[in-house]
Design a protein around this motif. Sequence first.
Motif, PDB file in Angstrom:
ATOM      1  N   ASN B 185       0.851  -1.178   0.000  1.00 42.98           N
ATOM      2  CA  ASN B 185       0.000   0.000   0.000  1.00 42.98           C
ATOM      3  C   ASN B 185       0.895   1.239   0.000  1.00 42.98           C
ATOM      4  O   ASN B 185       1.594   1.514   0.974  1.00 42.98           O
ATOM      5  CB  ASN B 185      -0.889  -0.018   1.253  1.00 42.98           C
ATOM      6  N   ASN B 186       0.858   1.964  -1.096  1.00 47.22           N
ATOM      7  CA  ASN B 186       1.749   3.119  -1.211  1.00 47.22           C
ATOM      8  C   ASN B 186       1.051   4.441  -0.909  1.00 47.22           C
ATOM      9  O   ASN B 186       1.538   5.502  -1.285  1.00 47.22           O
ATOM     10  CB  ASN B 186       2.369   3.156  -2.603  1.00 47.22           C
ATOM     11  N   GLU B 187      -0.073   4.372  -0.223  1.00 50.53           N
ATOM     12  CA  GLU B 187      -0.773   5.607   0.139  1.00 50.53           C
ATOM     13  C   GLU B 187       0.139   6.511   0.951  1.00 50.53           C
ATOM     14  O   GLU B 187       0.831   6.054   1.856  1.00 50.53           O
ATOM     15  CB  GLU B 187      -2.006   5.272   0.984  1.00 50.53           C
ATOM     16  N   ASN B 188       0.102   7.767   0.621  1.00 49.65           N
ATOM     17  CA  ASN B 188       0.852   8.780   1.368  1.00 49.65           C
ATOM     18  C   ASN B 188       2.365   8.583   1.369  1.00 49.65           C
ATOM     19  O   ASN B 188       3.055   9.154   2.203  1.00 49.65           O
ATOM     20  CB  ASN B 188       0.365   8.866   2.820  1.00 49.65           C
ATOM     21  N   CYS B 189       2.856   7.777   0.440  1.00 45.58           N
ATOM     22  CA  CYS B 189       4.301   7.565   0.461  1.00 45.58           C
ATOM     23  C   CYS B 189       5.039   8.823  -0.006  1.00 45.58           C
ATOM     24  O   CYS B 189       6.246   8.897   0.060  1.00 45.58           O
ATOM     25  CB  CYS B 189       4.703   6.337  -0.352  1.00 45.58           C
ATOM     26  N   TRP B 190       4.285   9.830  -0.495  1.00 50.98           N
ATOM     27  CA  TRP B 190       4.883  11.110  -0.857  1.00 50.98           C
ATOM     28  C   TRP B 190       5.068  12.015   0.360  1.00 50.98           C
ATOM     29  O   TRP B 190       5.781  12.996   0.298  1.00 50.98           O
ATOM     30  CB  TRP B 190       4.025  11.824  -1.904  1.00 50.98           C
ATOM     31  N   ASP B 191       4.393  11.668   1.442  1.00 49.67           N
ATOM     32  CA  ASP B 191       4.421  12.557   2.607  1.00 49.67           C
ATOM     33  C   ASP B 191       5.824  12.854   3.146  1.00 49.67           C
ATOM     34  O   ASP B 191       6.159  14.019   3.365  1.00 49.67           O
ATOM     35  CB  ASP B 191       3.517  12.008   3.723  1.00 49.67           C
ATOM     36  N   LEU B 239      -0.104   6.260  -8.949  1.00 49.10           N
ATOM     37  CA  LEU B 239       0.936   6.752  -8.043  1.00 49.10           C
ATOM     38  C   LEU B 239       1.784   7.833  -8.717  1.00 49.10           C
ATOM     39  O   LEU B 239       2.107   8.855  -8.116  1.00 49.10           O
ATOM     40  CB  LEU B 239       1.838   5.581  -7.595  1.00 49.10           C
ATOM     41  N   GLU B 242      -0.363  10.991  -8.940  1.00 44.41           N
ATOM     42  CA  GLU B 242      -0.593  11.591  -7.629  1.00 44.41           C
ATOM     43  C   GLU B 242       0.681  12.283  -7.130  1.00 44.41           C
ATOM     44  O   GLU B 242       0.643  13.401  -6.625  1.00 44.41           O
ATOM     45  CB  GLU B 242      -1.029  10.485  -6.644  1.00 44.41           C
ATOM     46  N   ARG B 246       1.064  16.459  -6.772  1.00 47.98           N
ATOM     47  CA  ARG B 246       1.349  17.109  -5.498  1.00 47.98           C
ATOM     48  C   ARG B 246       2.696  17.825  -5.503  1.00 47.98           C
ATOM     49  O   ARG B 246       2.836  18.947  -5.047  1.00 47.98           O
ATOM     50  CB  ARG B 246       1.345  16.081  -4.360  1.00 47.98           C
TER      51      ARG B 246
END
Lengths: 405, 405
Positions: B185-191, B239, B242, B246
């Motif tokens: 799960n790569n959600e928010n891996c840009w954070d 990904l 996204e 951002r």
Amino acid sequence: MAVPASCRPSLSGAKKWAGTYVPCREAAAWAGGRRRRRALRHRGGQCWAWGSPVPEPPMPGSSLEPQERSMESAAVPQELPPDCGVHELFGYVGIEAVLEQMKVKTMKMGFEFNIMVVGQSGLGKSTMVNTLFKSKVSRKASQPGQEERIPKTVQLQSVTHVIEEKGVKMKLTVTDTPGFGDQINNENCWDPIIKYINEQYERYLREEILITRKRKIPDSRVHGCVYFIPPTGHWLRPLDLEFMRRLSKIVNVVPVIAKADTLTLEEREEFKQRIQRDLKAHAISVYPQEDFDEDPDDRLLNDRIREKIPFAVVGADQEHQVNGKRVLGRKTKWGIIEVENPAHCEFPMLRDLLIRSHLQDLKDITHNVHYESYRVRRLNESNRPAPSSNNGLPGRDEDGDESNL
Amino acid sequence: MAVPASCRPSLSGAKKWAGTYVPCREAAAWAGGRRRRRALRHRGGQCWAWGSPVPEPPMPGSSLEPQERSMESAAVPQELPPDCGVHELFGYVGIEAVLEQMKVKTMKMGFEFNIMVVGQSGLGKSTMVNTLFKSKVSRKASQPGQEERIPKTVQLQSVTHVIEEKGVKMKLTVTDTPGFGDQINNENCWDPIIKYINEQYERYLREEILITRKRKIPDSRVHGCVYFIPPTGHWLRPLDLEFMRRLSKIVNVVPVIAKADTLTLEEREEFKQRIQRDLKAHAISVYPQEDFDEDPDDRLLNDRIREKIPFAVVGADQEHQVNGKRVLGRKTKWGIIEVENPAHCEFPMLRDLLIRSHLQDLKDITHNVHYESYRVRRLNESNRPAPSSNNGLPGRDEDGDESNL
């Protein structure tokens, strides 16, 4: 896409000119590293891809030094592999292209340069400015057929011109100060000048601290103040000392001996020595200030300038024939004083200092030293009245020395 | 003092090459004036006085345009004499010496350049950085004989090196982001990446608003973020979209198609077109952003770059023999892919963009656009909680949009 062979990065013989990769953990090599000034000479090749100017490919001496590992809160340090002795670089990277890129940007943008001339009337301030910039940048107070009196107070007059040479544009502002030193009582006659100089700092500061600010802040700050000393051949007068003492703290003061053609070479030298002693005795630090020399090369160059200060200058905006050549000069019964002839006067030194060697330095010292001092003073002042919050920026609510967000 | 004749300003024939003095009251000629880029070629003469480098004397085209009269509170306007039509300049002033002065200062000081590489593991990020800077600037995750796993979260690793070429020093910081895009799960891996970038802006801002601040603020801000798109030949993945959506708002994003040797030329072109359409459809503006083109020349140059983005690149840190020359490349059974050969891949375009043509622009856009946006956001944020005073700088006491002293 066809690419001319000359523009294509050549890797042949890479080993020959490849630089070295030397691990050095000390930061000695970085910023402030004392380097001899070197005149760069690129012959300007091309990027193959979009044809923008880029300097010549390979030459010896590329080197890469791993120097420090920056550690961020979220960052993990990365160690060099244990065998990282001396590796050769594969070839030419092209980082010095940044010099060309900066040049192109400067040429596009142009730059601002603001000087002020101060001295009593009749010392040739306007003529000097016109001689420096080779045209009628500054208007003489008394034009033929015009009646003009010495003003009763010091007045400031600014004129802005755009000068362009070889594609470089300079927005030059010359601020004249008629009335300075011309009254019976010259007390505080420096006040309007100090006020003007500070107003320009204030203007810059107000722009700088805006939330939404201009991409390039207009710069009206005075980068150099040329102070004209009357060629008495004696000493600095109290007015000269008082002015330079006060002004040298807030601006780059460049003193000159005006109308130096009234002095013999011996008188000129003697006068100059006395002025230097006077300045030293009164701890007046005129431009270029010893404190701001950045490295031994600067010091060497500036020491030679400091020996010669104040320059004994003669201005002229008339051309004359000398040996078949046209020269800028003043014709007298006994000869022509060629203002651009270093054997005749020190005008070329003044021109070189202000324009050809130290223009950028005058701007840098103004920005980094004089403006910063003003800013510190001003922000501390703003913060004094009501020490209550943690805001270090201009306001009424700071008790610390430094600001916090 | 003896002065070589060649260094003495010659006024002979002044009329021939003298520029013109054209009164123009419009400011059109100044800053932002659209000029064609010209490569300057000075041959570097000498100031006669102290022998520092100064460009060549007279050439045609010096001009001086009186352009505006700045009026200060204490200043009196100065009108041009009524007869000021077109005057000739007496000669060469030397203002373009400022270019040489800036160059010398840059060479003395060195400069900072910080790039970040983002993309899932195995796309050749480290190899690409090493190819760009011709050495082992970046360490590969898996060295032979070393065991290393993909980290469970995105980690940031920064390495700083000093690279020197032709006397120009660059302090290069490369920030790697292992773990990005490698999870189930790569959600928010840009954070963590956004956090890091903003931290660098914050660091610069905090330094900038100090009352007593450094002469040169250390710059750790990320000037360019190279995003590695896997060479799927299909579409951008959610990904990719996204991340770029951002990140392109806060940093210069330079997307590349990684390991482009896995695509045929037709596949590469097709993939590139799709990516361009995707970016457009999602209103993602990668570097060089159209909005920030400064003039038609910039636009022309950048349009050609935008057509080619994302560059299809191949990295290599091994040298091979091709026709007796050593080239950087990847050797396969069917041939050698020469990474610096524009017929083989678009690596040279990436290198030219990042280093040889746009390095300074990447820094400028970072400072003037991305950092300024952060600053505005941050200062407005700081001011929101307690709107009470007239201070626009970071604190808790502002209700206006702009600051006042």
